[in-house]
Enzyme design. Structure first.
Site, PDB file in Angstrom:
ATOM      1  N   HIS A 140       0.838  -1.196   0.000  1.00 42.51           N
ATOM      2  CA  HIS A 140       0.000   0.000   0.000  1.00 42.51           C
ATOM      3  C   HIS A 140       0.874   1.246   0.000  1.00 42.51           C
ATOM      4  CE1 HIS A 140       0.855  -0.909   4.230  1.00 42.51           C
ATOM      5  NE2 HIS A 140       0.778   0.394   4.457  1.00 42.51           N
TER       6      HIS A 140
ATOM      7  N   CYS B  19       1.566   3.786  11.930  1.00 40.84           N
ATOM      8  CA  CYS B  19       2.564   3.296  10.980  1.00 40.84           C
ATOM      9  C   CYS B  19       2.898   4.432  10.021  1.00 40.84           C
ATOM     10  CB  CYS B  19       2.062   2.064  10.222  1.00 40.84           C
ATOM     11  SG  CYS B  19       0.748   2.400   9.030  1.00 40.84           S
TER      12      CYS B  19
END
Length: 669
Positions: free
Chosen positions: A65, A187
């Site tokens: 991603h 993250c």
């Protein structure tokens, strides 16, 4: 979620053998649907995110991603692989691959939907339903959360007794005094791992009868935990790969501090560790701050085992905030020199002397704006080093220390020391236990006041003059670089820029060069030129190699090679990461050799650069531009010849496959 995935974005027979090929196959579907505008550029962004941390998860899941300017709308593509594809998970290859693409300016609603999917990937009933599905349209519907989702939730509810419409958090009816945990997950991208860790921790809390509240610091923004929840918590869990925001809220609590993948893969262990810390009465003083830890590592703020990692994080925090000032100020100054010549630096203030139709006035204006931006470099560096160590209370003493560094001519080195001193002083003050009535004024009054006074004293009276002397010696050394010394420095900087292409060594070399622009001298301008030239070599070399010997590369790499021309020309070293990831033992030594040649030649030619970025687009602003381009061309040629030679030596009988149009597996390292 209907607009995020359709049947056309589902491949239930994904034939890719590598994660790069899997990303390309799914990305091509996005291109066909008009969701991605530049395939090569998008795949480079995916590869850059993958280089930060593998995206494989236990349970056979891969979630490549990224955020990318080449994405038109938040999009998800799904592929199912029979043999599985290695995405770096500890338990083996992934058979379920979700390629998540978010635009750089995606709105919160879309990102919230993507984060909801990330949470559901932690549900085994959901993933097993995807493994069993035979129709792409039905698989897309299941992922969108349409009818198929209801049966999944009902199955899960029947298994754990949770009402289908009940609350999400893992807070089953507790006993009289349930154990309470607050957690923070985050993250680098903030799309997937952040929310998967939150869901995994919540599920483990449900199973253990723990009351858990999670703050997800993701791309869709975040809602702060209620202070009352933090006050009532028995322990804290941080599962993060970027700095936790406003850490001081959790001061004095037992804290388990680890990486985000640990929150996904072993949440029960983290909860058990939090219980043990609370039972032992351990508390954490948050003055030391924490760095982003690797999966599996759990430390508290007071653990010195990762001091080197934390120190690098503190320094990079300061550099990352300083770079925009360098970029804006440096480019403005460079443009002013291009318009008005170097003598424009001595022009009178444009506030008093400005003529609208006079080019020299405009050049002076640009120069003075850029100079004003440069005046912030050292204070911003110091302030945000301190911020990385001890959060907002350290900003004021950090900025004050940085300003003093300029006053005493301690320069960039003084800013580094001032930032570390400010952070350390604030950390020490935060360790002092104070009466609860004073806690409210500590971060906004007491800490900045005392810390600023202490840092000011240290910088003016104790360490300032020695640092200024050392800074002067370094400056004189750079200015005096000539002959073999300059060439050796160019070689070292070139090797560092090309070793990890955007990683820690690359950033250290770049930070060294950018720091010299804070107080530019002939030597520091040569260093900046050498660093940028060397950083352009890896993507340019890979682009050239895929052009002249395309048969040595897979179809995916040849596509990436076309994008690498632009990335290299723009000084984006990360454009070579997909090649290095596929064949590191041949690519990395080759580009390092090319970078060393370029760095050495740039220094030998005496090329200078006042702009911190821009690639070939700032060549007119470079001293000795033709020799500069020659240095880049020479290094690119050397790297290309080496990578072609090494790949040719390692070719096997399948090397002719590209000639027939069949994609070839990248040469193994």
């Amino acid at each position: 979620m209907s607009e995020l995935i359709t049947a056309a974005l589902v491949d239930l027979d994904l034939s890719a053998e590598t994660k790069q090929d899997a990303a390309r196959s799914l990305a091509e579907r996005m291109v066909a649907e008009g969701r991605v505008t530049d395939l090569g550029g998008f795949l480079a962004d995916v590869a850059a995110r993958e280089a930060q941390m593998p995206t494989g998860l236990d349970g056979g899941i891969g979630i490549p991603h990224c955020r990318s300017e080449h994405v038109t709308a938040p999009t998800l593509a799904f592929g199912r692989s029979g043999p599985g594809i290695d995405f770096g998970a500890a338990d083996g290859p992934a058979d379920l691959v979700f390629l998540i693409a978010a635009p750089t300016g995606a709105d919160d609603d879309h990102l919230t939907i993507l984060s909801a999917l990330a949470r559901r990937l932690m549900d085994p009933q959901f993933t097993e339903a995807l493994r069993a599905e035979r129709d792409p349209g039905a698989a897309a519907a299941l992922i969108r959360g349409e009818e198929a989702e209801a049966s999944v939730r009902e199955t899960a509810a029947a298994a754990d007794g949770t009402p289908v419409d009940g609350p999400v958090p893992g807070n089953a009816a507790p006993s009289a005094e349930p154990f309470r945990i607050v957690a923070v997950t985050s993250c680098p991208t903030g799309i997937a791992h952040t929310y998967m860790a939150a869901e995994s921790l919540a599920a483990a809390a449900r199973a253990g009868g723990v009351v858990l509240d999670v703050e997800t610091q993701g791309s869709a923004g975040f809602d702060r935990l209620d202070p009352a929840l933090i006050a009532a918590a028995d322990a804290v869990v941080w599962a993060h790969d970027v700095e936790v925001r406003d850490k001081a809220r959790f001061d004095g609590k037992p804290i388990v501090d680890t990486g985000v993948k640990a929150g996904i893969n072993r949440p029960a262990e983290l909860i058990a560790e939090a219980r043990q810390k609370a039972e032992r009465g351990e508390t954490t003083v948050l003055a030391t701050g924490t760095a982003a830890h690797q999966d599996g590592g759990a430390t508290t703020g007071g653990d010195h085992a990762h001091f080197g990692v934390r120190l690098r994080t503190y320094l990079m925090s300061g550099v990352s905030y300083m770079v925009p000032f360098v970029a804006a100020g440096g480019l403005l100054i460079a443009l002013s020199f291009a318009i008005g010549g170097y003598e424009i630096a001595g022009a009178k203030s444009v506030a008093d002397h400005f003529v609208w139709g006079e080019a020299a006035s405009w050049a002076a204006l640009l120069n003075q704006i850029g100079t004003a931006a440069f005046a912030f470099l050292v204070p911003v560096l110091a302030g945000y080093i301190a911020y990385g160590m001890a959060d907002r209370p350290a900003l004021v003493p950090g900025f004050v220390g940085g300003a003093i560094a300029l006053t005493i001519d301690a320069g960039f080195l003084g800013g580094l020391v001032a930032g570390l001193l400010a952070g350390a002083v604030v950390m020490a003050i935060q360790r002092v236990k104070v009466h609860p009535t004073l806690r409210g004024i500590m971060p906004v009054l007491v800490i900045p006041l005392i810390a600023s006074a202490v840092v000011g004293f240290l910088m003016f009276i104790v360490v300032g003059k020695p640092i200024a002397s050392l800074q002067g010696a370094l400056t004189d050394g750079l200015n005096g670089l000539s002959g073999s010394n300059a060439i050796i420095l160019g070689i070292v900087l070139g090797l560092m820029m090309c070793f990890d292409m955007g990683g820690p060594l690359n950033k250290v070399a770049y930070a060294f060069a950018v720091g010299g622009l804070a107080d530019p001298t002939p030597g520091s301008l040569k260093v900046m030129a050498a660093v940028m030239a060397a950083g352009m070599v890896p993507p340019l070399a890979m682009a050239l190699a895929t052009t002249v010997r395309g048969g040595l590369f897979s179809r995916t790499e040849r596509e990436n090679g076309r994008a690498a021309w632009v990335l290299g020309a723009s000084f984006i070293s990360e454009g070579a990461i997909p090649f290095a990831a596929a064949d590191p033992l041949r690519v990395i030594p080759s580009v390092m050799a090319g970078g060393a040649v370029t760095g050495a030649l740039s220094m030998a030619f005496g090329c200078t650069l006042r702009a911190p970025h821009g690639g070939i687009f700032v060549v007119p602003l470079i001293g000795n531009p033709f020799l500069y381009l020659l240095a880049i061309a020479a290094g690119t040629t050397v790297a290309t010849l080496l990578v072609v030679l090494l790949k040719s030596m390692g070719r096997n009988a399948e090397a002719a496959a590209p000639a027939t149009g069949t994609p070839k597996t990248p040469v193994a390292a």
